[in-house]
Design a protein around this motif. Sequence first.
Motif, PDB file in Angstrom:
ATOM      1  N   ILE A  75       0.831  -1.211   0.000  1.00 48.14           N
ATOM      2  CA  ILE A  75       0.000   0.000   0.000  1.00 48.14           C
ATOM      3  C   ILE A  75       0.860   1.253   0.000  1.00 48.14           C
ATOM      4  N   TYR A  76       1.859   1.243   0.877  1.00 46.62           N
ATOM      5  CA  TYR A  76       2.706   2.406   1.031  1.00 46.62           C
ATOM      6  C   TYR A  76       3.403   2.750  -0.300  1.00 46.62           C
ATOM      7  N   THR A  77       3.933   1.715  -0.958  1.00 48.14           N
ATOM      8  CA  THR A  77       4.633   1.941  -2.229  1.00 48.14           C
ATOM      9  C   THR A  77       3.677   2.485  -3.281  1.00 48.14           C
ATOM     10  N   ARG A  78       2.480   1.910  -3.316  1.00 45.43           N
ATOM     11  CA  ARG A  78       1.498   2.364  -4.314  1.00 45.43           C
ATOM     12  C   ARG A  78       1.112   3.819  -4.079  1.00 45.43           C
ATOM     13  N   LEU A  79       0.884   4.144  -2.814  1.00 46.68           N
ATOM     14  CA  LEU A  79       0.477   5.518  -2.512  1.00 46.68           C
ATOM     15  C   LEU A  79       1.595   6.491  -2.849  1.00 46.68           C
ATOM     16  N   ALA A  80       2.830   6.083  -2.535  1.00 46.76           N
ATOM     17  CA  ALA A  80       3.971   6.955  -2.845  1.00 46.76           C
ATOM     18  C   ALA A  80       4.064   7.183  -4.347  1.00 46.76           C
ATOM     19  N   ALA A  81       3.806   6.118  -5.117  1.00 51.13           N
ATOM     20  CA  ALA A  81       3.864   6.250  -6.571  1.00 51.13           C
ATOM     21  C   ALA A  81       2.719   7.130  -7.089  1.00 51.13           C
ATOM     22  N   MET A  82       1.566   7.078  -6.391  1.00 53.31           N
ATOM     23  CA  MET A  82       0.395   7.845  -6.839  1.00 53.31           C
ATOM     24  C   MET A  82       0.485   9.314  -6.442  1.00 53.31           C
ATOM     25  N   ALA A  83       1.460   9.627  -5.577  1.00 52.19           N
ATOM     26  CA  ALA A  83       1.512  10.986  -5.029  1.00 52.19           C
ATOM     27  C   ALA A  83       1.644  12.046  -6.112  1.00 52.19           C
ATOM     28  N   THR A  84       2.266  11.675  -7.239  1.00 46.79           N
ATOM     29  CA  THR A  84       2.457  12.663  -8.297  1.00 46.79           C
ATOM     30  C   THR A  84       1.234  12.784  -9.206  1.00 46.79           C
ATOM     31  N   SER A  85       0.299  11.848  -9.062  1.00 44.53           N
ATOM     32  CA  SER A  85      -0.943  11.953  -9.845  1.00 44.53           C
ATOM     33  C   SER A  85      -2.115  11.785  -8.887  1.00 44.53           C
ATOM     34  N   PRO A  86      -2.363  12.814  -8.078  1.00 49.08           N
ATOM     35  CA  PRO A  86      -3.321  12.709  -6.971  1.00 49.08           C
ATOM     36  C   PRO A  86      -4.730  12.305  -7.382  1.00 49.08           C
ATOM     37  N   ASP A  87      -5.085  12.536  -8.653  1.00 49.80           N
ATOM     38  CA  ASP A  87      -6.441  12.169  -9.087  1.00 49.80           C
ATOM     39  C   ASP A  87      -6.666  10.671  -8.968  1.00 49.80           C
ATOM     40  N   GLU A  88      -5.576   9.910  -9.006  1.00 50.06           N
ATOM     41  CA  GLU A  88      -5.689   8.454  -8.954  1.00 50.06           C
ATOM     42  C   GLU A  88      -5.804   7.940  -7.519  1.00 50.06           C
ATOM     43  N   LEU A  89      -5.584   8.811  -6.547  1.00 51.57           N
ATOM     44  CA  LEU A  89      -5.541   8.349  -5.147  1.00 51.57           C
ATOM     45  C   LEU A  89      -6.893   7.832  -4.679  1.00 51.57           C
ATOM     46  N   PRO A  90      -6.903   6.789  -3.837  1.00 47.87           N
ATOM     47  CA  PRO A  90      -8.164   6.362  -3.247  1.00 47.87           C
ATOM     48  C   PRO A  90      -8.648   7.410  -2.251  1.00 47.87           C
ATOM     49  N   THR A  91      -9.925   7.362  -1.931  1.00 49.62           N
ATOM     50  CA  THR A  91     -10.474   8.340  -0.991  1.00 49.62           C
ATOM     51  C   THR A  91      -9.884   8.139   0.398  1.00 49.62           C
ATOM     52  N   MET A  92      -9.758   6.881   0.797  1.00 47.53           N
ATOM     53  CA  MET A  92      -9.193   6.582   2.117  1.00 47.53           C
ATOM     54  C   MET A  92      -8.280   5.369   1.983  1.00 47.53           C
ATOM     55  N   PHE A  93      -7.307   5.267   2.871  1.00 48.99           N
ATOM     56  CA  PHE A  93      -6.365   4.163   2.754  1.00 48.99           C
ATOM     57  C   PHE A  93      -5.865   3.727   4.118  1.00 48.99           C
ATOM     58  N   PHE A  94      -5.549   2.443   4.166  1.00 44.21           N
ATOM     59  CA  PHE A  94      -4.984   1.871   5.390  1.00 44.21           C
ATOM     60  C   PHE A  94      -3.601   2.469   5.621  1.00 44.21           C
ATOM     61  N   THR A  95      -3.275   2.731   6.860  1.00 45.86           N
ATOM     62  CA  THR A  95      -1.902   3.124   7.171  1.00 45.86           C
ATOM     63  C   THR A  95      -1.600   2.763   8.620  1.00 45.86           C
TER      64      THR A  95
END
Lengths: 430, 295
Positions: A75-95
């Motif tokens: 999850i962490y890696t995916r979110l870090a990768a998505m950080a540059t394209s925020p439109d792709e981010l999920p609304t909420m995420f486990f952390t």
Amino acid sequence: MKKALTVFTVVLLSAAFLFAGGKAESDNEQVHIIMMDSYAAEDPHGQYVYEYAEKFMAENPNVTIEIQAVASNDIYTRLAAMATSPDELPTMFFTSADQVPTLYDLGLTEDLNNYMTDEDKALWTDGVIESGTINGDLTYIPVSLQPTDIIYRIDRFEEAGLEIPTTWDEFIECARALTKDTDGDGQIDQWGFGMVGSNDSSGQSRFMSYLWSNGYECAYEEDGEWKTDITASPEFIDVFSKWTSMNAEGLVPIGITEVNYSTAANYFAMGYTSMFLTGPNALGVAYSSNPDLRGKLGSFKIPGSYSGTMLGAEGYAISSYASDAEKQAAYDFIKFFATADSEYKFWQSSGKIPAVKAGQDVDFITGQDYEGFLQQIADGCRPTLTFAGIAGLKGALGDAYSAVFSGEMTNEQAVNALVADLAELMEDYN
Amino acid sequence: MRRLTSQKKLENQRPGYAFVAPVVIMMAGLLVYPMLYGLYISFFNTNLVSRWNFVGLKYYIEAFTDPEFYSSVLLTLEFMVLVVAGHFIIGFYLATQLNKAFRGRIGYRIIFMLPWFFPEAVVALLFTWILNPMYGIMNSILNSLGLISTNVSWLGSQELAFPTVVAVCIWKGFPLVMTMILAGLQTIPSELYEAAEIDGVGKFAQLRYITIPSLKPILKTVLILDCVWWFKQYTLVYTMTAGGPGTATSLISLSVYGTAFNDLRFGKGAAWGILVFFICYLINILLKAVIKDDD
């Protein structure tokens, strides 16, 4: 005729657009939230995430929840990768507590103080909400607590006449006494310590706990600069060597670099190991895989003179890029998740400790198996480490112990490499 | 007059430019822009969002002074050479055997193709279980045959992890080479072998003077494809060892990915990526030169 046909077409198209527009307006009342979750990918408790989502949607027909089940290490890696394209981010995420500083640094987490009222905060166990706060921002809402402790086999301790260890030397003595050839075939088939030796987040976190319990601050902020206690001093090399010596001495299962969390949890459940440095979730795995273990497991605090664990809070953050309606719906669902189930089925099944006050008295955490964890919470855990470079820090620690386990480096060489890696890391983040 | 001609020429070329423009734009967007952006961020200490500290050539200089980078590149080259060599040896042997007429030949061809059909992640997990030091079937078989006395950690020891991973990658990839060579063998006219037999040419000489020269165009293509494919290998190795233990299987693809996406040091990862690009480019030139010489 041609003109009439044109007018008719224009009217028809206009009507179509009008109706389409009308539908879009009614869609606005619907809120669709995407939840990227690692719990949902896990057994046996993942089913309850879906169950809670279904119940929430039944109570809130205007909200739909789409669950994306992703392993926690990914999850962490995916979110870090998505950080540059925020439109792709999920609304909420486990952390979790050890991942959220980086996600906060990337600007992905909404300040949930904007949604959580004081009345809501009072529902959570004291100190839990504070553990999710960085620079005054509430970065995520914990739903479970996972302090790291040692779970152990009470029956084997009694059989060997062992006392609960309070120092790492005593712990190693216990591990020696519990490492045996039980069937007399000349091969060790039961090991004292179920170490997680893989070079991944699970193994690295445990090693960091070990260092903390020995009084070493892996990263701390002083005068606005990040620093570390880790040096190539003889004392640190001695502490480092003590960890790796447990593998060299054969007190942990063979092939230790291949033993990740799930393998180690299975080894413990199958009876290969007698002590396991872990969160309470491993109790859930153990009971689920081997129900005969009920009544045979206990827990105690990590040996050492210093607290070796953070509260280990896990929960959900809300994307700062989501719309206000999505954020509100996501917050409502997190609150529902944490508070609505009076039977605490998710927590009972997973072995995790509920983060809310009402969950601290439930039956399943009153036994000897949870004693150490509750004692640890009562005695106080370490504050959350807010170092944004925590992933790099853990990676450097993992590289160091892994190099020794594999025979690539001696303890001294590994510590020297670790010190160099950390110097570069601190330079990057200062 | 000359001006008029060149104007006319330009007008004639215009539709051509228009036709290729979409592809050029797409290539620029998907290939050129990411590469230039990668080059740009390699000069920064950055997490791509909140931290952008200019560091100049720091990461390039570090790559040449820090043994971590070039030892990873050398390991990757060693990995590529061993795996590709394995594919060619096994692939060539099996292709020649499967090209002979015998009963059940189709069945064997299908069986030997199976490793190629499985996804890499599945193969990696299967072998992780087979080679597990506690309950893996490999240790169990070797124990029962008396070849080992204690269980072996195939993927957990510095000495064994790399050869084990190479062996699994050879197993996974040989069917492609085998199939291509088999296809090539079937295009060689049988008259050539019959003539050689009549002339009293031995089997080895037939292989040397008929089979290999006839297969050269296919062998060259497969060699380039296989080298490129396994130089950038990630999935199998990551799933089996994640680059460990220590740095025993730390291929450059894993190092670059880990630096960028695990440690969030995108600048350093990008600098390494740029250097790897040039290394791949050099390998490409080298292979092309070899092929050109042969032609």
